[in-house]
Design an enzyme around this catalytic site. Sequence first.
Site, short mmCIF file in Angstrom:
data_model
loop_
_atom_site.label_atom_id
_atom_site.label_comp_id
_atom_site.label_asym_id
_atom_site.label_seq_id
_atom_site.Cartn_x
_atom_site.Cartn_y
_atom_site.Cartn_z
N HIS A 1 0.84 -1.21 0.00
CA HIS A 1 0.00 0.00 0.00
C HIS A 1 0.87 1.26 0.00
CE1 HIS A 1 -2.95 -2.80 2.28
NE2 HIS A 1 -3.41 -2.68 1.06
N ARG B 1 -1.86 -6.21 -8.30
CA ARG B 1 -0.78 -7.18 -8.11
C ARG B 1 -0.82 -8.26 -9.19
NH1 ARG B 1 -2.64 -8.10 -2.07
NH2 ARG B 1 -4.52 -7.65 -3.23
N SER C 1 -2.55 -8.34 2.92
CA SER C 1 -2.99 -8.14 4.32
C SER C 1 -3.51 -9.43 4.94
CB SER C 1 -4.08 -7.07 4.40
OG SER C 1 -3.58 -5.82 4.00
N LYS D 1 -18.49 -6.34 8.32
CA LYS D 1 -17.30 -7.17 8.16
C LYS D 1 -16.43 -7.06 9.41
CE LYS D 1 -13.77 -7.31 4.73
NZ LYS D 1 -13.26 -6.70 3.50
P1 ADP Z 1 -9.76 -3.97 -0.23
O1 ADP Z 1 -10.34 -4.60 0.99
O2 ADP Z 1 -10.58 -2.86 -0.80
O3 ADP Z 1 -9.26 -4.94 -1.30
P2 ADP Z 1 -7.03 -3.67 0.59
O4 ADP Z 1 -6.63 -3.00 1.85
O5 ADP Z 1 -6.84 -5.15 0.55
O6 ADP Z 1 -8.50 -3.24 0.34
O7 ADP Z 1 -6.29 -3.02 -0.65
C1 ADP Z 1 -6.46 -1.67 -1.02
C2 ADP Z 1 -5.84 -1.46 -2.40
O8 ADP Z 1 -4.44 -1.73 -2.34
C3 ADP Z 1 -6.39 -2.39 -3.49
O9 ADP Z 1 -6.41 -1.68 -4.69
C4 ADP Z 1 -5.39 -3.49 -3.55
O10 ADP Z 1 -5.37 -4.13 -4.81
C5 ADP Z 1 -4.11 -2.70 -3.31
N1 ADP Z 1 -3.04 -3.53 -2.79
C6 ADP Z 1 -3.08 -4.41 -1.78
N2 ADP Z 1 -1.88 -5.00 -1.59
C7 ADP Z 1 -1.06 -4.48 -2.53
C8 ADP Z 1 0.33 -4.69 -2.89
N3 ADP Z 1 1.08 -5.58 -2.24
N4 ADP Z 1 0.83 -3.98 -3.92
C9 ADP Z 1 0.05 -3.10 -4.58
N5 ADP Z 1 -1.24 -2.86 -4.31
C10 ADP Z 1 -1.80 -3.53 -3.30
#
Ligand code: ADP
Length: 159
Positions: free
Chosen positions: A18, A91, A129, A42
Amino acid sequence: MKKTAVFPGSFDPFTIGHEGIVNRALSIFDEIIIAVGANAMKKSFYSVDDRKKMITKVFSGEPRVKVIDYEGLTVDFCRSSGAKFILRGLRTAADFEFERAIAQVNKVMAPEVESVFILTIPEHSHVNSTIIRDIISNGGDASRFVPQAIKLKDYRRDE
Ligand code: ADP
């Protein structure tokens, strides 16, 4: 006119993946609002407050990054905050398929808002995550997957 992007997500917890997306997007946008989704339906691992605190720590020296929590539709949040862009990270091909559907639906609901995608660097494509939560739950050390400013032991799991 100021270019503001909303970066929405659960960020449960916020990772180096992120962080990488936000840092790179700062060269495109004037301001980035990291919008922490508060979903009452959630169950989360860290509370919204703790997630906001950890992200705020990471960007304490960057006034162009704001951290706000929100409920409801991302496009409604964009409208109320005056943002014309939604930022998302990609990703994998699976991410792309998921993001494509969301972005196309958002485009129907809010044609004035553009979704912008940044492809992660290869070193971050496995950072996730869900896996980090699993490591923490099982007593492992997840520190290498989160920004240095975040000391995970300072945050209580919201269970
Ligand atoms: P959500 O629950 O909306 O998927 P996340 O917190 O998992 O939220 O992710 C928020 C954003 O960050 C999404 O666009 C996700 O694809 C992106 N993201 C998550 N992990 C990575 C990573 N390792 N590299 C790049 N983008 C990421």
